[in-house]
Structure formats: C-alpha cells, structure tokens
Design a protein around this motif. Structure first.
Motif, PDB file in Angstrom:
ATOM      1  N   SER A  21      -7.033  -7.669  33.597  1.00  0.00           N
ATOM      2  CA  SER A  21      -8.456  -8.332  33.613  1.00  0.00           C
ATOM      3  C   SER A  21      -8.100  -9.798  33.615  1.00  0.00           C
ATOM      4  CB  SER A  21      -9.222  -7.805  32.418  1.00  0.00           C
ATOM      5  OG  SER A  21     -10.292  -8.350  32.480  1.00  0.00           O
ATOM      6  N   SER A  22      -9.150 -10.513  33.993  1.00  0.00           N
ATOM      7  CA  SER A  22      -9.271 -12.174  34.042  1.00  0.00           C
ATOM      8  C   SER A  22      -9.737 -12.585  32.904  1.00  0.00           C
ATOM      9  CB  SER A  22      -9.743 -12.404  35.494  1.00  0.00           C
ATOM     10  OG  SER A  22      -9.232 -12.050  36.473  1.00  0.00           O
ATOM     11  N   PRO A  23      -9.558 -13.968  32.361  1.00  0.00           N
ATOM     12  CA  PRO A  23     -10.313 -14.550  31.416  1.00  0.00           C
ATOM     13  C   PRO A  23     -11.542 -14.952  31.912  1.00  0.00           C
ATOM     14  CG  PRO A  23      -8.304 -15.625  32.100  1.00  0.00           C
ATOM     15  CD  PRO A  23      -8.491 -14.648  32.854  1.00  0.00           C
ATOM     16  N   VAL A  24     -12.508 -15.525  31.023  1.00  0.00           N
ATOM     17  CA  VAL A  24     -13.715 -16.036  31.405  1.00  0.00           C
ATOM     18  C   VAL A  24     -14.151 -16.981  30.502  1.00  0.00           C
ATOM     19  CG1 VAL A  24     -15.027 -13.822  32.460  1.00  0.00           C
ATOM     20  CG2 VAL A  24     -15.000 -14.225  29.812  1.00  0.00           C
ATOM     21  N   PRO A  88     -14.835  -9.463  31.693  1.00  0.00           N
ATOM     22  CA  PRO A  88     -15.815  -9.473  30.940  1.00  0.00           C
ATOM     23  C   PRO A  88     -16.958 -10.186  31.758  1.00  0.00           C
ATOM     24  CG  PRO A  88     -13.934  -9.929  29.690  1.00  0.00           C
ATOM     25  CD  PRO A  88     -13.436 -10.107  31.337  1.00  0.00           C
ATOM     26  N   THR A  89     -18.174  -9.958  30.987  1.00  0.00           N
ATOM     27  CA  THR A  89     -19.436 -10.597  31.513  1.00  0.00           C
ATOM     28  C   THR A  89     -20.063 -11.155  30.321  1.00  0.00           C
ATOM     29  OG1 THR A  89     -19.787  -8.641  33.075  1.00  0.00           O
ATOM     30  CG2 THR A  89     -21.798 -10.049  32.555  1.00  0.00           C
ATOM     31  N   VAL A  90     -20.363 -12.354  30.446  1.00  0.00           N
ATOM     32  CA  VAL A  90     -20.812 -13.030  29.433  1.00  0.00           C
ATOM     33  C   VAL A  90     -22.407 -13.370  29.610  1.00  0.00           C
ATOM     34  CG1 VAL A  90     -21.076 -15.447  28.204  1.00  0.00           C
ATOM     35  CG2 VAL A  90     -18.665 -14.435  28.942  1.00  0.00           C
ATOM     36  N   HIS A  91     -23.313 -13.113  28.856  1.00  0.00           N
ATOM     37  CA  HIS A  91     -24.771 -13.207  29.039  1.00  0.00           C
ATOM     38  C   HIS A  91     -25.140 -13.809  27.499  1.00  0.00           C
ATOM     39  CE1 HIS A  91     -28.759 -12.947  30.776  1.00  0.00           C
ATOM     40  NE2 HIS A  91     -28.980 -12.321  29.487  1.00  0.00           N
ATOM     41  N   LYS A  92     -25.667 -15.258  27.622  1.00  0.00           N
ATOM     42  CA  LYS A  92     -26.200 -15.643  26.263  1.00  0.00           C
ATOM     43  C   LYS A  92     -25.245 -15.637  25.376  1.00  0.00           C
ATOM     44  CE  LYS A  92     -31.025 -14.267  27.502  1.00  0.00           C
ATOM     45  NZ  LYS A  92     -32.084 -13.673  27.056  1.00  0.00           N
ATOM     46  N   THR A  94     -23.348 -13.053  23.949  1.00  0.00           N
ATOM     47  CA  THR A  94     -22.717 -11.660  23.792  1.00  0.00           C
ATOM     48  C   THR A  94     -21.827 -11.626  25.055  1.00  0.00           C
ATOM     49  OG1 THR A  94     -24.696 -10.869  22.999  1.00  0.00           O
ATOM     50  CG2 THR A  94     -23.139  -9.115  23.876  1.00  0.00           C
ATOM     51  N   ILE A  95     -20.891 -10.818  25.118  1.00  0.00           N
ATOM     52  CA  ILE A  95     -19.667 -10.473  26.053  1.00  0.00           C
ATOM     53  C   ILE A  95     -19.890  -9.027  26.158  1.00  0.00           C
ATOM     54  CG2 ILE A  95     -17.715 -10.452  24.550  1.00  0.00           C
ATOM     55  CD1 ILE A  95     -16.424 -11.978  26.971  1.00  0.00           C
ATOM     56  N   TYR A  96     -20.015  -8.429  27.388  1.00  0.00           N
ATOM     57  CA  TYR A  96     -19.799  -7.016  27.530  1.00  0.00           C
ATOM     58  C   TYR A  96     -18.398  -6.874  28.410  1.00  0.00           C
ATOM     59  CZ  TYR A  96     -24.815  -7.688  26.834  1.00  0.00           C
ATOM     60  OH  TYR A  96     -25.845  -7.970  26.310  1.00  0.00           O
ATOM     61  N   VAL A  97     -17.871  -5.839  28.039  1.00  0.00           N
ATOM     62  CA  VAL A  97     -16.469  -5.606  28.416  1.00  0.00           C
ATOM     63  C   VAL A  97     -16.110  -4.008  28.169  1.00  0.00           C
ATOM     64  CG1 VAL A  97     -15.287  -5.974  26.353  1.00  0.00           C
ATOM     65  CG2 VAL A  97     -14.048  -6.155  28.610  1.00  0.00           C
ATOM     66  N   GLY A  98     -15.747  -3.452  29.286  1.00  0.00           N
ATOM     67  CA  GLY A  98     -15.479  -2.075  29.357  1.00  0.00           C
ATOM     68  C   GLY A  98     -13.792  -1.717  29.238  1.00  0.00           C
ATOM     69  N   LEU A  99     -13.539  -0.868  28.839  1.00  0.00           N
ATOM     70  CA  LEU A  99     -12.107  -0.354  28.965  1.00  0.00           C
ATOM     71  C   LEU A  99     -11.782   1.058  29.977  1.00  0.00           C
ATOM     72  CD1 LEU A  99     -12.806  -0.877  25.608  1.00  0.00           C
ATOM     73  CD2 LEU A  99     -10.604  -1.483  25.744  1.00  0.00           C
ATOM     74  N   ASN A 100     -10.593   1.122  30.055  1.00  0.00           N
ATOM     75  CA  ASN A 100     -10.122   2.387  31.139  1.00  0.00           C
ATOM     76  C   ASN A 100      -8.691   2.326  30.587  1.00  0.00           C
ATOM     77  OD1 ASN A 100     -10.226   4.261  32.878  1.00  0.00           O
ATOM     78  ND2 ASN A 100     -11.747   3.232  34.124  1.00  0.00           N
ATOM     79  N   ASN A 101      -8.281   3.393  31.306  1.00  0.00           N
ATOM     80  CA  ASN A 101      -6.876   3.571  31.325  1.00  0.00           C
ATOM     81  C   ASN A 101      -6.152   3.664  32.834  1.00  0.00           C
ATOM     82  OD1 ASN A 101      -4.638   4.767  29.989  1.00  0.00           O
ATOM     83  ND2 ASN A 101      -5.684   5.970  28.705  1.00  0.00           N
ATOM     84  N   ASP A 102      -5.226   4.420  33.033  1.00  0.00           N
ATOM     85  CA  ASP A 102      -4.446   4.212  34.363  1.00  0.00           C
ATOM     86  C   ASP A 102      -5.559   4.693  35.279  1.00  0.00           C
ATOM     87  OD1 ASP A 102      -2.039   3.777  35.778  1.00  0.00           O
ATOM     88  OD2 ASP A 102      -2.321   5.929  36.078  1.00  0.00           O
ATOM     89  N   VAL A 151     -28.306  -4.216  31.054  1.00  0.00           N
ATOM     90  CA  VAL A 151     -26.989  -4.041  31.308  1.00  0.00           C
ATOM     91  C   VAL A 151     -26.771  -2.920  32.519  1.00  0.00           C
ATOM     92  CG1 VAL A 151     -24.612  -4.101  30.456  1.00  0.00           C
ATOM     93  CG2 VAL A 151     -26.512  -4.819  29.105  1.00  0.00           C
ATOM     94  N   TYR A 152     -26.366  -3.547  33.465  1.00  0.00           N
ATOM     95  CA  TYR A 152     -26.040  -2.391  34.553  1.00  0.00           C
ATOM     96  C   TYR A 152     -24.384  -2.352  34.538  1.00  0.00           C
ATOM     97  CZ  TYR A 152     -30.597  -3.230  35.955  1.00  0.00           C
ATOM     98  OH  TYR A 152     -31.909  -3.745  35.969  1.00  0.00           O
ATOM     99  N   VAL A 153     -23.953  -1.013  34.641  1.00  0.00           N
ATOM    100  CA  VAL A 153     -22.484  -0.682  34.520  1.00  0.00           C
ATOM    101  C   VAL A 153     -22.069   0.595  35.399  1.00  0.00           C
ATOM    102  CG1 VAL A 153     -22.359   0.478  32.345  1.00  0.00           C
ATOM    103  CG2 VAL A 153     -20.416  -0.735  33.424  1.00  0.00           C
ATOM    104  N   LEU A 154     -21.138   0.629  36.303  1.00  0.00           N
ATOM    105  CA  LEU A 154     -20.679   1.700  37.033  1.00  0.00           C
ATOM    106  C   LEU A 154     -19.569   2.554  36.293  1.00  0.00           C
ATOM    107  CD1 LEU A 154     -20.975   3.446  39.706  1.00  0.00           C
ATOM    108  CD2 LEU A 154     -19.218   1.954  40.421  1.00  0.00           C
ATOM    109  N   GLY A 155     -19.806   3.511  35.769  1.00  0.00           N
ATOM    110  CA  GLY A 155     -19.149   4.558  35.158  1.00  0.00           C
ATOM    111  C   GLY A 155     -17.963   5.176  36.133  1.00  0.00           C
TER     112      GLY A 155
END
Length: 184
Positions: A21-24, A88-92, A94-102, A151-155
């Motif tokens: 992931s990239s910094p914001v 990550p997505t910054v909004h106001k 709050t930061i929204y961030v998801g995790l995953n694996n390989d 908040v919209y997120v694709l699983g």
C-alpha cells in the motif's frame, strides 16, 4: 532537489509478506500528517517535516499468527495476520483502510476499518471507530470511497457494499460479478 529529508524503518523486519500500500496525507486539527500503512498490519502517523512518529494503530487481532510461506512455498492460510493492499482513504477526521492476504488466498476474512485521527502514541485501543466484516465481503484489495455519509467498498468476493459512515452498518450490498473469470 530530491534530497532525503527523513526516513523511517517502520515496520522494519516485521513485514508479514510484502509492502503493497501507499502512504497518504491527512489533515488532523489543521496540520498535515503522513499516514503510512505498514507491511506489518500497523498504520503509522508521521509529522511530515521531521518524520516524528505521532501515533500507530495495530489493525490485526492479537490472536492471529504471523504470516509465513510454508516449506514448499505454500501460501499461508487460516487465522493469519493480514496486511494492507489498497491505499487508505481519508475523509474528514477518519481514515478508512482494508486488509487482505495474498492474492492467491481465497479464504481471507479481513476487515475494513474506520480509524479516527488525532490520537497520540499506540492508539489501537482508542482510535478504531468501527470494524466491518461480513461473510459476503471477505476482505478487500481496493480503496474505499466516501460521499454523503456513505462508505463504498468492494469486497474480495465481488460484492459492493454501501456502509453507514457513522457506524459501519450495511445500507445495501450487491454482487457485481460472477465467479466465472472476473473479480471474486
């Protein structure tokens, strides 16, 4: 000039599998912060000019085991720690961030977090506003989008979720692809 102003060794040797992931940049109380999603599953907040570590949040449950490749290169499965893939997505505040694996592990069940900004030190216990997990979500490789309190997120399982920004509750969700080739 391209001259290095500062650098950090976070997460050091604790990288689980890779650094994706990239910094914001986030504005916290009218001051900028660099938010770095580490390959160890921790979010780090740095002061942009000095590199001072301001805060950090562990986004992995302590009960999860370290992620390691098996003897013959098999991918880690089961209750293993997750890492960040999407930015990550910054909004106001709050930061929204998801995790995953390989990318080859279809068994992942990692959350999307809403983390409040403005804390100091190890903020794991106090900064998490909500954590979203759902059987049809699985995890995400994507960044969230935020608009009009949603908040919209694709699983990982090709399901798009619309979540209430305040509490992470599902407003609606729909499958956007089938399992015959495509995402999911």
């Amino acid at each position: 000039s391209g001259k290095v102003i500062w650098s950090s060794r976070a997460p050091g040797q604790a990288i689980l599998y890779s650094q994706w992931s990239s910094p914001v940049i986030a504005q916290v109380n009218a001051k900028a912060q660099v938010v770095f999603p580490g390959g160890d599953g921790w979010l780090y907040g740095f002061e942009p000019k000095s590199g001072e570590l301001l805060w950090k949040v562990n986004c992995n449950d302590p009960s999860l085991r370290d992620w390691r490749l098996g003897q013959f290169g098999q991918h880690a499965v089961g209750n293993v720690k997750h890492f960040f893939v999407g930015t990550p997505t910054v909004h106001k505040d709050t930061i929204y961030v998801g995790l995953n694996n390989d990318f080859e592990d279809s068994q992942t069940n990692a959350p999307l977090y809403a983390i409040s900004l403005g804390h100091r030190g190890d903020a794991t216990a106090k900064a998490v506003r909500w954590k979203f997990q759902h059987p049809d979500f699985g995890s995400t490789y994507c960044s969230a989008a935020v608009a009009d309190g949603i908040v919209y997120v694709l699983g990982h399982r090709a399901v798009l979720f619309a979540l209430d920004e305040k509490n992470g509750e599902v407003i609606w969700h729909c499958r956007i692809a089938n399992n015959a080739g495509g995402y999911g």
